[in-house]
Enzyme design. Sequence first.
Site, PDB file in Angstrom:
ATOM      1  N   PHE B 124       0.865  -1.183   0.000  1.00 41.26           N
ATOM      2  CA  PHE B 124       0.000   0.000   0.000  1.00 41.26           C
ATOM      3  C   PHE B 124       0.899   1.230   0.000  1.00 41.26           C
ATOM      4  CE2 PHE B 124      -2.760   3.299   1.653  1.00 41.26           C
ATOM      5  CZ  PHE B 124      -3.865   3.118   0.848  1.00 41.26           C
ATOM      6  N   ASP B 196       1.800  -4.453   8.218  1.00 45.41           N
ATOM      7  CA  ASP B 196       0.634  -3.575   8.128  1.00 45.41           C
ATOM      8  C   ASP B 196      -0.600  -4.471   7.997  1.00 45.41           C
ATOM      9  OD1 ASP B 196      -1.455  -1.902   7.404  1.00 45.41           O
ATOM     10  OD2 ASP B 196      -0.234  -0.663   6.074  1.00 45.41           O
ATOM     11  N   TYR B 221     -10.711   1.786  10.289  1.00 52.35           N
ATOM     12  CA  TYR B 221     -11.936   2.138   9.565  1.00 52.35           C
ATOM     13  C   TYR B 221     -12.330   1.177   8.444  1.00 52.35           C
ATOM     14  CZ  TYR B 221      -8.567   4.615   6.475  1.00 52.35           C
ATOM     15  OH  TYR B 221      -7.525   4.954   5.660  1.00 52.35           O
ATOM     16  N   LYS B 222     -11.598   0.065   8.324  1.00 47.22           N
ATOM     17  CA  LYS B 222     -11.968  -0.921   7.300  1.00 47.22           C
ATOM     18  C   LYS B 222     -12.848  -1.992   7.963  1.00 47.22           C
ATOM     19  CE  LYS B 222      -7.789   0.189   4.682  1.00 47.22           C
ATOM     20  NZ  LYS B 222      -8.409   0.845   3.509  1.00 47.22           N
ATOM     21  N   ARG B 368     -12.467  -3.657  -7.415  1.00 46.52           N
ATOM     22  CA  ARG B 368     -12.362  -4.389  -6.149  1.00 46.52           C
ATOM     23  C   ARG B 368     -13.754  -4.584  -5.542  1.00 46.52           C
ATOM     24  NH1 ARG B 368      -8.288  -1.944  -1.849  1.00 46.52           N
ATOM     25  NH2 ARG B 368      -9.986  -0.420  -1.741  1.00 46.52           N
TER      26      ARG B 368
END
Lengths: 409, 409
Positions: B124, B196, B221-222, B368
């Site tokens: 990422f 991560d 927040y995922k 996605r």
Amino acid sequence: LSLANIQELDDADVLAGYRSLFSLPPNTIYLDGNSLGAMPIGVTSRIKNTLEKEWSQDLILSWNTNNWIDLPLNVGEKIAPLIGASSGQVICTDTTSVNLFKLLATAMKLKPDRHEILSQIDNFPTDLYMAQGLAGMFPDNRLSVHTCTEDEISNTLSTDTLVLMLTHTNFRTGKIHDMKALTRLAHEKGALVIWDLSHSTGAMPIHLDACGVDMAVGCGYKYLNGGPGAPAFLYLTRSLQNKVSQPLSGWMGHEKPFDFNPLYDPGKGMRQYLCGTPSVLAMAGLDAALDIFATVDLQQIQSKSQQLGDLFISLVSQAHLDLNLISPTDGRLRGSQVSFTHPEGYSIMQALIAKGVIGDFREPDIMRFGFAPLYIRYADVEAAVTTMKNVIEEKAYFAPQYQMKNQVT
Amino acid sequence: LSLANIQELDDADVLAGYRSLFSLPPNTIYLDGNSLGAMPIGVTSRIKNTLEKEWSQDLILSWNTNNWIDLPLNVGEKIAPLIGASSGQVICTDTTSVNLFKLLATAMKLKPDRHEILSQIDNFPTDLYMAQGLAGMFPDNRLSVHTCTEDEISNTLSTDTLVLMLTHTNFRTGKIHDMKALTRLAHEKGALVIWDLSHSTGAMPIHLDACGVDMAVGCGYKYLNGGPGAPAFLYLTRSLQNKVSQPLSGWMGHEKPFDFNPLYDPGKGMRQYLCGTPSVLAMAGLDAALDIFATVDLQQIQSKSQQLGDLFISLVSQAHLDLNLISPTDGRLRGSQVSFTHPEGYSIMQALIAKGVIGDFREPDIMRFGFAPLYIRYADVEAAVTTMKNVIEEKAYFAPQYQMKNQVT
């Protein structure tokens, strides 16, 4: 001053109407808005909308449709006039501490041949800590943190000073620095300046552009009333914006964050001072709180703040309470707070809080009272002093529950 | 698979009851919980209480009376079991990017004679950017960032590798790394590892302690559903905690923040990884969202996530949509997302969103689809594929409004 006179002061107060914009607890006189501002009523509906409409219903699309992506810049633009900054120089993001780190590291890049951060020994500690943290990353002699007293600043500035880092309003005494003079002094030595505006913003006019300031940071949760731990802000003068880089180069500061390139390419202007994904909830709260300032005159805020402080000092003096004033008596040199020391300061403050007068205590013996002019009345000042007089004269603060240190703020 | 079979899958779903804990928009199939988790209903009452009781009524006293001061540690303790960490190793604070910076700088102090951060080229990007930002603070050769493909990691690790920094679940393909094997490989070369966990936490069991991981960060927040830009978390294995320092040394990480000493003294354990004052509002939201995980079995989450993804892949294959699968077909190697490429991927995704099926697009051609098992049903997967079949077969995505790139997420 009689109670009748005090009523007259409130009746004549041009800011009196703003109090109704805040949600305040009953039977409480809140003199700690310099630490955590009271809640503007408008925040609740804004947060409700952010939760129940933007997040819950619009979901990921909100980054576009509700323009979450531009919140840091838009909130920055709302703060800009409060600190005397023209457009395009302020961004709202992260914490004051993190933003200081970004700017100190920026300064290192701008002046690689200078080695010293100069600050004041009684600066707000997190500013000193962040400078120490940065200096600790490098081998000895690359960067050091030097602290001195206010009086020594002028003689301590040198051609090795990278940056003069000061807090505009002293968090203990409330004393305001002469921003223009000190900025000029630093510039005469070729140093940059960073002003921490945490204890000033929203309490008085500030003139960053006019004073030629290079960099500044400040806090969203004191006089700006953005909520506990609200996001902070960062100012960088336009003339430096194309010359800088900062090391907390997270994806939100990338020129094209959604291209997901492996190499960092800093965003234009202030955007490169973003790092990770900011809390939308926290920033929405601050954004709503700032609406109050759209119609307010900062000069009127400062005038009322001086008068509230003057009244407090005067009433305490009349009451012969044996408190030692450590704030300037001249209101023009004083932020929106008044501090006294007393050997039993901690316990007196606890007793005051128990009686509904909320200030705070700072080690070793400082009682701080903040006067946020948007929601504090002259009558509150009078009532606070009356309560303090009772607490001190009756030695109520010797009660065991007030003597036991347990507070953290 | 027939619709009847799909109904049977939902009927047999042991996690089906969790969907009612979320507030979801009508007529929408939300397949982007891997980017922004849906809102747990419990968040609204918690935030309302934080605003209207804690902030508005209790004001500054909330740092004690409502224990705001311990939120970062307490929320960290709630996250710990989700990532296989025993108590005292996780703190919730700042953003993933900022936390990565703290840990990378920590690694530099732990292994001052090593000079290279090794990562994967398709990590990422913010992880790469933060490493680049850190390296850019030093003169050449002190620290460099080296990226390679997944296959090259083993041969690229060297005795000069300071830290192997990887994202557990690839944000584009959803492929999961073998945490145990890669951690061992790095340790064999004497390097540290930072994982991560942003695209893994809450979607599958993770075993940091058991894998001997040194450091980790992750996102709130995922799959944790903490709200847009919710605070992130940071893990540091206990055995390193007394040996480390980190440069973002803000006042909240001080051993005695309320003594306001001018010299930084790091707090014990994880507390030194705090920096500035965290947003209470943002952290309260995450805290409430995490309550859902108290009763959930992560193994069941992972199983359902695999089945949802398998069903999606299978239905897309049956529909002959000319999409190119870039996610692993083996569900055990795949996080809770499935990605396809298509030359018109951007426009197809816009058309899908307009028809109520929300996934996202990643440059240059990746669509996605995330399957958060707590609120996605098998029937949603079927309906999403049916919608996509219509969009593609009717070439609806050629409509001008879907061809114009304007999205940022």
